[in-house]
Design a protein around this motif. Sequence first.
Motif, PDB file in Angstrom:
ATOM      1  N   VAL A  83       9.237   6.163   3.035  1.00 30.21           N
ATOM      2  CA  VAL A  83      10.206   6.380   1.962  1.00 30.21           C
ATOM      3  C   VAL A  83      10.203   7.889   1.726  1.00 30.21           C
ATOM      4  CG1 VAL A  83      10.979   5.699  -0.317  1.00 30.21           C
ATOM      5  CG2 VAL A  83       9.477   4.172   0.987  1.00 30.21           C
ATOM      6  N   GLU A  84      11.376   8.518   1.913  1.00 32.39           N
ATOM      7  CA  GLU A  84      11.449   9.974   1.948  1.00 32.39           C
ATOM      8  C   GLU A  84      12.161  10.533   0.723  1.00 32.39           C
ATOM      9  OE1 GLU A  84      12.416  11.182   6.172  1.00 32.39           O
ATOM     10  OE2 GLU A  84      12.336   9.015   6.427  1.00 32.39           O
TER      11      GLU A  84
ATOM     12  N   ALA B  46      12.279   8.744 -10.306  1.00 28.64           N
ATOM     13  CA  ALA B  46      13.250   7.671 -10.566  1.00 28.64           C
ATOM     14  C   ALA B  46      13.292   6.676  -9.401  1.00 28.64           C
ATOM     15  CB  ALA B  46      14.626   8.269 -10.803  1.00 28.64           C
ATOM     16  N   LYS B  47      13.283   7.203  -8.194  1.00 31.89           N
ATOM     17  CA  LYS B  47      13.336   6.353  -7.006  1.00 31.89           C
ATOM     18  C   LYS B  47      12.106   5.427  -6.958  1.00 31.89           C
ATOM     19  CE  LYS B  47      14.472   7.426  -2.178  1.00 31.89           C
ATOM     20  NZ  LYS B  47      14.800   8.601  -1.338  1.00 31.89           N
ATOM     21  N   LEU B  48      10.950   5.991  -7.298  1.00 35.88           N
ATOM     22  CA  LEU B  48       9.718   5.202  -7.274  1.00 35.88           C
ATOM     23  C   LEU B  48       9.725   4.141  -8.362  1.00 35.88           C
ATOM     24  CD1 LEU B  48       7.198   8.043  -6.495  1.00 35.88           C
ATOM     25  CD2 LEU B  48       7.532   5.986  -5.128  1.00 35.88           C
ATOM     26  N   ASP B  49      10.185   4.540  -9.548  1.00 32.96           N
ATOM     27  CA  ASP B  49      10.239   3.580 -10.663  1.00 32.96           C
ATOM     28  C   ASP B  49      11.089   2.381 -10.272  1.00 32.96           C
ATOM     29  OD1 ASP B  49       8.692   5.261 -12.090  1.00 32.96           O
ATOM     30  OD2 ASP B  49      10.263   5.981 -13.442  1.00 32.96           O
ATOM     31  N   GLU B  50      12.231   2.679  -9.699  1.00 32.39           N
ATOM     32  CA  GLU B  50      13.159   1.621  -9.310  1.00 32.39           C
ATOM     33  C   GLU B  50      12.505   0.691  -8.276  1.00 32.39           C
ATOM     34  OE1 GLU B  50      17.411   1.602  -7.103  1.00 32.39           O
ATOM     35  OE2 GLU B  50      17.016   3.319  -8.428  1.00 32.39           O
ATOM     36  N   MET B  51      11.843   1.311  -7.316  1.00 30.01           N
ATOM     37  CA  MET B  51      11.208   0.525  -6.261  1.00 30.01           C
ATOM     38  C   MET B  51      10.103  -0.378  -6.826  1.00 30.01           C
ATOM     39  SD  MET B  51       9.342   2.142  -2.998  1.00 30.01           S
ATOM     40  CE  MET B  51       7.751   1.787  -3.715  1.00 30.01           C
TER      41      MET B  51
ATOM     42  N   GLY C 294      10.276  17.791   6.244  1.00 21.62           N
ATOM     43  CA  GLY C 294      11.660  18.179   5.953  1.00 21.62           C
ATOM     44  C   GLY C 294      12.304  17.274   4.932  1.00 21.62           C
ATOM     45  N   THR C 295      11.698  16.111   4.680  1.00 16.91           N
ATOM     46  CA  THR C 295      12.231  15.165   3.710  1.00 16.91           C
ATOM     47  C   THR C 295      11.135  14.833   2.697  1.00 16.91           C
ATOM     48  OG1 THR C 295      11.723  13.463   5.347  1.00 16.91           O
ATOM     49  CG2 THR C 295      14.024  14.112   5.142  1.00 16.91           C
ATOM     50  N   ALA C 296      10.363  15.875   2.365  1.00 17.56           N
ATOM     51  CA  ALA C 296       9.246  15.730   1.432  1.00 17.56           C
ATOM     52  C   ALA C 296       9.768  15.685  -0.009  1.00 17.56           C
ATOM     53  CB  ALA C 296       8.304  16.914   1.606  1.00 17.56           C
ATOM     54  N   PRO C 297       8.980  15.117  -0.925  1.00 17.40           N
ATOM     55  CA  PRO C 297       7.744  14.363  -0.739  1.00 17.40           C
ATOM     56  C   PRO C 297       8.018  13.001  -0.081  1.00 17.40           C
ATOM     57  CG  PRO C 297       8.005  15.043  -3.050  1.00 17.40           C
ATOM     58  CD  PRO C 297       9.316  15.280  -2.357  1.00 17.40           C
ATOM     59  N   VAL C 298       6.973  12.469   0.545  1.00 17.49           N
ATOM     60  CA  VAL C 298       7.173  11.273   1.347  1.00 17.49           C
ATOM     61  C   VAL C 298       5.967  10.347   1.218  1.00 17.49           C
ATOM     62  CG1 VAL C 298       6.172  12.369   3.386  1.00 17.49           C
ATOM     63  CG2 VAL C 298       7.737  10.468   3.690  1.00 17.49           C
ATOM     64  N   MET C 299       6.222   9.048   1.428  1.00 22.27           N
ATOM     65  CA  MET C 299       5.084   8.125   1.530  1.00 22.27           C
ATOM     66  C   MET C 299       5.376   7.081   2.594  1.00 22.27           C
ATOM     67  SD  MET C 299       5.283   5.580  -1.717  1.00 22.27           S
ATOM     68  CE  MET C 299       6.666   4.490  -1.994  1.00 22.27           C
ATOM     69  N   GLN C 300       4.292   6.500   3.084  1.00 24.87           N
ATOM     70  CA  GLN C 300       4.427   5.380   4.002  1.00 24.87           C
ATOM     71  C   GLN C 300       4.285   4.107   3.186  1.00 24.87           C
ATOM     72  OE1 GLN C 300       2.317   5.475   7.733  1.00 24.87           O
ATOM     73  NE2 GLN C 300       3.807   3.952   8.378  1.00 24.87           N
ATOM     74  N   LEU C 301       5.169   3.149   3.461  1.00 25.94           N
ATOM     75  CA  LEU C 301       5.093   1.848   2.808  1.00 25.94           C
ATOM     76  C   LEU C 301       5.278   0.817   3.915  1.00 25.94           C
ATOM     77  CD1 LEU C 301       4.969   0.209   0.185  1.00 25.94           C
ATOM     78  CD2 LEU C 301       7.447   0.366   0.059  1.00 25.94           C
TER      79      LEU C 301
ATOM     80  N   VAL D 246       0.859  -1.185   0.000  1.00 24.28           N
ATOM     81  CA  VAL D 246       0.000   0.000   0.000  1.00 24.28           C
ATOM     82  C   VAL D 246       0.896   1.237   0.000  1.00 24.28           C
ATOM     83  CG1 VAL D 246      -1.938   1.153   1.126  1.00 24.28           C
ATOM     84  CG2 VAL D 246      -1.679  -1.330   1.341  1.00 24.28           C
ATOM     85  N   LEU D 247       0.846   1.978  -1.108  1.00 25.85           N
ATOM     86  CA  LEU D 247       1.642   3.198  -1.211  1.00 25.85           C
ATOM     87  C   LEU D 247       0.780   4.342  -0.691  1.00 25.85           C
ATOM     88  CD1 LEU D 247       3.047   2.805  -4.842  1.00 25.85           C
ATOM     89  CD2 LEU D 247       3.870   1.754  -2.745  1.00 25.85           C
ATOM     90  N   GLN D 248       1.168   4.913   0.439  1.00 23.49           N
ATOM     91  CA  GLN D 248       0.379   5.982   1.048  1.00 23.49           C
ATOM     92  C   GLN D 248       1.152   7.280   0.937  1.00 23.49           C
ATOM     93  OE1 GLN D 248      -2.069   4.643   4.468  1.00 23.49           O
ATOM     94  NE2 GLN D 248      -0.435   3.167   4.797  1.00 23.49           N
ATOM     95  N   VAL D 249       0.823   8.037  -0.095  1.00 23.13           N
ATOM     96  CA  VAL D 249       1.596   9.240  -0.399  1.00 23.13           C
ATOM     97  C   VAL D 249       0.970  10.441   0.294  1.00 23.13           C
ATOM     98  CG1 VAL D 249       2.606  10.608  -2.256  1.00 23.13           C
ATOM     99  CG2 VAL D 249       2.001   8.210  -2.666  1.00 23.13           C
ATOM    100  N   CYS D 250       1.804  11.219   0.974  1.00 26.48           N
ATOM    101  CA  CYS D 250       1.318  12.420   1.654  1.00 26.48           C
ATOM    102  C   CYS D 250       0.963  13.481   0.626  1.00 26.48           C
ATOM    103  CB  CYS D 250       2.372  12.961   2.615  1.00 26.48           C
ATOM    104  SG  CYS D 250       1.881  14.568   3.284  1.00 26.48           S
ATOM    105  N   HIS D 251      -0.219  14.090   0.782  1.00 27.99           N
ATOM    106  CA  HIS D 251      -0.602  15.165  -0.150  1.00 27.99           C
ATOM    107  C   HIS D 251      -0.969  16.451   0.586  1.00 27.99           C
ATOM    108  CE1 HIS D 251      -5.254  14.284  -0.339  1.00 27.99           C
ATOM    109  NE2 HIS D 251      -4.786  14.100   0.854  1.00 27.99           N
ATOM    110  N   THR D 252      -0.396  16.641   1.767  1.00 26.03           N
ATOM    111  CA  THR D 252      -0.667  17.865   2.526  1.00 26.03           C
ATOM    112  C   THR D 252       0.317  18.975   2.105  1.00 26.03           C
ATOM    113  OG1 THR D 252      -1.316  16.376   4.300  1.00 26.03           O
ATOM    114  CG2 THR D 252      -1.212  18.696   4.854  1.00 26.03           C
ATOM    115  N   GLY D 253      -0.072  20.220   2.425  1.00 27.25           N
ATOM    116  CA  GLY D 253       0.628  21.439   2.022  1.00 27.25           C
ATOM    117  C   GLY D 253       2.139  21.354   1.814  1.00 27.25           C
TER     118      GLY D 253
END
Lengths: 431, 163
Positions: B143-144, B149-154, B131-138, B81-88
Amino acid sequence: MSRKILLEHADVPGIDTFPIYRQHGGYDSVEKAVKMDPMAIVEEVKTSGLRGRGGAGFSTGIKWSFLDRKSNNPRYLVCNADEGEPGTFKDRYFMEKLPHLLVEGLIVSSFALGTHTAYVYVRGEFFWIIEALEVAIAEAKAAGFLGKNILGSGFDLEIYVHPGAGAYICGEESALLESLEGKKGYPRIKPPFPAISGLFGCPTVINNVETIAAVPWIIVNGGPAYAAIGIGRSTGTKLISASGNIKKPGVYEIDMGITVEEFVMSDEFCGGLLEGRTLKAIIAGGSSVPILPAHLAFKTAAGEPRLMTYESLFDGGFASGTMMGSGGFIVLDNTACIVRNTWNFSRFYHHESCGQCSPCREGTGWLEKVLHRLEHGEGKMHDIDLLVSISKKIEGHTICALGDAAAWPVVSAVLHFREEFESHVKNRGCL
Amino acid sequence: MPKFSDASLAKVKEIIARYPEGRHKSALLPVLHMAQAEFGGWLSTETMDYVASVIGIQPIEVYEVASFYTMFELQPTGQYVLQVCHTGPCCLVGADKIIAHLESKLGIKVGDTTSDGLFTLKTVECLASCGTAPVMQLGRRYVENLTEAKLDEMIESIRGNKS
Ligand SMILES: Cc1cc2nc3c(=O)[nH]c(=O)nc-3n(C[C@H](O)[C@H](O)[C@H](O)COP(=O)(O)O)c2cc1C
Ligand code: SF4
């Protein structure tokens, strides 16, 4: 220069383990505290001028002195590590680096308050921090700093970590208590205040991570030494989470009283803006506080340099000032859209409203809707005043401060950036 | 019918003991986290009923809480489950683009699961990682400093491991 009180040893390799932490003076404050009169510790914290770092900035010593010590019920200390305010990530950074300093602070604070059980409510997404704190607690216990008869003093204490599960509202202290009781995070109507009737109906003190973490230094060095740092009623150091359009986002410990300009522009902190960009606005204390346009960021309306203190950030009130809040410092440059950012935050508050009171439940939804249509080119001129009118109907009319937190960013954005809202109407969206 | 392992049951007992006598309901959030992890990454009605019986409270008390907190999944999800932060603060540094990229890379919209059942894409509110945005919970980590490119690789590496 930035003085380090909380983060002094943050980068020492292995400081998250008990032996290394102890080698660097860790847990000294417990040795000192258990020989003191608990009320003398409360006095020391009062003298230090320490104010709650969770957002409201209330005097910690005074809060502690409100705790009902005459009740026959047990007392509790609850540490608020729910950290959910957009723009704020200092408690997370701190707990990752220095879990033992939080444990040490909890022991000394519990001793002062006469609590034998302390709970740390950590936001559920921080799985690794929950584990790290549990390890730190077990290490402290094995070394005799927790459990029964701590250091032979006769004082007993257990600390438990409790995970949240993804609800910003549980950072509000009474919602947090409900959550800790296994319920939905519905804020309680106050009074009664937690100091009289809190967790399980018992007298309770709730403090933020950073507040508790400042206590060991105050006990070792004395309240007056802490009070000597900073300006006026803004004593000590503050952790600031810096994010947005800056060169060096991160967590910085500052002496309260440095200027906002130094904080944003100096290489020691944010490192300034990206090449070729100009400052548009700052949000100094997390998403809930009023946004300030560039011309009021570094200077107050009176033309004085604006300082990183509770008072100076508030200088001018809601007309031309803002608040320290949680210290979530967000920088917006000329590429950022104020309407879009305001819409984004209003979506956040709508999503996070617990739904208990209608002004907040319905009002945050309306704000989101109106801002959405403005941002997407479907807004009308009268929508701009409608935003202010909705906000005013939420503010001050709700059970908890989430309602105010939803209203302030909107009202201040319209106040300071009305032209940008108008341009979204005229040009049917962002230019 | 779901059933905790003996080790988990012992853990539940230990958790209940953290709270005063008669306050066993306090164990609900920690035990729901355990149940979600142990029973397939989501909370079915059977799982919630089981949690109620293990703690000693009414099923309705569990439903009410499970549906209030966003970390509890009430529907099956993909394996990752890729949970990507979309806040300000994340959006100030490109979260919108990251989300759009993920939608096109995975061929699904936010809220959906890929047909192979591998990925679910979600947006979440502020993760305290600005401080390490954009970020998601996996899963149990973040993953910060996300880049396309980082996402593609993952994603490729997860897909590679599966085929
Ligand atoms: C909507 C809302 C969210 C809050 N979130 C947090 C939080 O995540 N962490 C925190 O310490 N305080 C938060 N607070 C403030 C707490 O209610 C409380 O004032 C604070 O934990 C008290 O600790 P302190 O005196 O040490 O600051 C929040 C308040 C509101 C109204
Ligand atoms: S103000 Fe909003 S979040 Fe607070 S109690 Fe009312 S509805 Fe819930």
